[in-house]
Each structure stands twice: as C-alpha cells, then as structure tokens.
Design an enzyme around this catalytic site. Structure first.
Site, PDB file in Angstrom:
ATOM      1  N   ASP A  24     -20.915  67.167   7.445  1.00 29.47           N
ATOM      2  CA  ASP A  24     -21.684  66.265   5.870  1.00 29.47           C
ATOM      3  C   ASP A  24     -21.449  66.827   5.546  1.00 29.47           C
ATOM      4  OD1 ASP A  24     -23.139  63.584   5.422  1.00 29.47           O
ATOM      5  OD2 ASP A  24     -24.403  65.503   4.965  1.00 29.47           O
ATOM      6  N   ASN A  32     -21.979  63.869  -7.090  1.00 30.74           N
ATOM      7  CA  ASN A  32     -20.764  62.597  -7.108  1.00 30.74           C
ATOM      8  C   ASN A  32     -21.404  62.499  -8.322  1.00 30.74           C
ATOM      9  OD1 ASN A  32     -18.842  61.218  -5.793  1.00 30.74           O
ATOM     10  ND2 ASN A  32     -20.392  60.569  -4.800  1.00 30.74           N
ATOM     11  N   HIS A  37     -17.818  60.107  -9.705  1.00 36.98           N
ATOM     12  CA  HIS A  37     -16.755  59.942  -8.145  1.00 36.98           C
ATOM     13  C   HIS A  37     -15.352  60.631  -7.495  1.00 36.98           C
ATOM     14  CE1 HIS A  37     -20.596  57.566  -7.058  1.00 36.98           C
ATOM     15  NE2 HIS A  37     -20.221  57.323  -8.587  1.00 36.98           N
ATOM     16  N   ASP A  41     -15.203  62.617  -4.325  1.00 39.22           N
ATOM     17  CA  ASP A  41     -13.382  61.911  -3.535  1.00 39.22           C
ATOM     18  C   ASP A  41     -12.584  63.217  -2.965  1.00 39.22           C
ATOM     19  OD1 ASP A  41     -14.242  59.175  -3.685  1.00 39.22           O
ATOM     20  OD2 ASP A  41     -12.442  58.941  -5.424  1.00 39.22           O
ATOM     21  N   GLU A  67     -20.290  60.391   3.523  1.00 39.06           N
ATOM     22  CA  GLU A  67     -19.126  61.815   3.577  1.00 39.06           C
ATOM     23  C   GLU A  67     -19.137  62.386   4.967  1.00 39.06           C
ATOM     24  OE1 GLU A  67     -23.550  61.924   2.424  1.00 39.06           O
ATOM     25  OE2 GLU A  67     -22.135  60.927   2.024  1.00 39.06           O
TER      26      GLU A  67
END
Length: 146
Positions: A24, A32, A37, A41, A67
């Site tokens: 994680d 973010n 974002h 990504d 994530e």
C-alpha cells in the site's frame, strides 16, 4: 485470482510454500491532494513497474484496489518474502519519479503472510492486511508479517 488458483494447485500438488503480500502506497491521499490525481496515477504506475521488474518471472503482482497491490511469491517462505518486500521498499526509496519537472518521493508499507493449504485467498489476504496495518501503525515504509 487466476494466478492464485494456479499457485494454490501447485502448492497442493508439490507442497511448496506460497507467500501472499499486500503493498500500500504511504500517504497516497496526501500525494493526490497535494500534486493532483495525475501524480497519484504516475505513482501507481511507477510502483507497479518497479515491483514487476524486481520480482522473479514466477511471481505475480496485481492491483487490488485503490493504492493497494497483491503480491504472490510461489516457493517462498514468509521470512524470505518479508526480505523481498523490504528490498523492494529500499529500491523504491532510491528511485524517485518525476511529475511536472519535480522529483516525487514515494514509499510503501507491506504486510505478508504464508498461505495455508485449504484456506480461501480472502483469509490469507485478511492476515496480510492485518500485517499491513501493523506496518502503517509502526511508522510506514516497512514490512510486517502475520
């Protein structure tokens, strides 16, 4: 799930161990919120690429949601799996990725467990998730075993 079924069948046939890990990204929401974002990504893609390149061809990595990623390490005892994921953490720490011309530093926490013959994958994932929670609780950027 398909990779797990293949490895589960192999484990039951050959008796080889199977380590199940959860990875994680640390502070993903902050990443973010701060960089957008697109940066999040890119962090996901960067992590997936690093993990895929660092693992053996027989290992599996798949996005689990958000994530999180699941890692299957066939033929690997849990202590060795912990070392593998810790090595991956160090490699990620050493390799920043670029976003809008800026270096972005990303770490991840991980939990790992040994799959027990006959159990459902969800049970092993719950144990790995408990270990992941412990890694986050202990300060992040580490791997714990359950």
């Amino acid at each position: 799930m398909q990779a797990f079924e293949t490895e589960r069948a192999r484990l039951e046939r050959d008796g080889r161990p199977l380590a199940v890990g959860l990875i994680d990204i640390d502070n993903f929401k902050k990443l973010n919120d701060t960089l957008g974002h697109a940066a999040g990504d890119e962090a996901l893609k960067s992590l997936a690429r690093l993990v895929q390149q660092a693992l053996r061809p027989v290992d599996h990595v798949a996005r689990f949601g958000g994530e999180e990623f699941v890692v299957l390490l066939p033929g690997t005892e849990v202590a060795d799996a912990q070392q593998v994921l810790t090595r991956l953490q160090r490699q990620l720490t050493a390799s920043l990725f670029m976003h809008d011309g800026k270096d972005v530093f990303v770490t991840f926490s991980a939990g790992v467990t040994a799959y027990r013959p006959g159990e459902r994958i969800e049970v092993a994932l719950e144990r790995a998730d408990e270990a992941l929670y412990e890694a986050k609780h202990q300060g992040k950027n580490r791997t714990c075993v359950n």
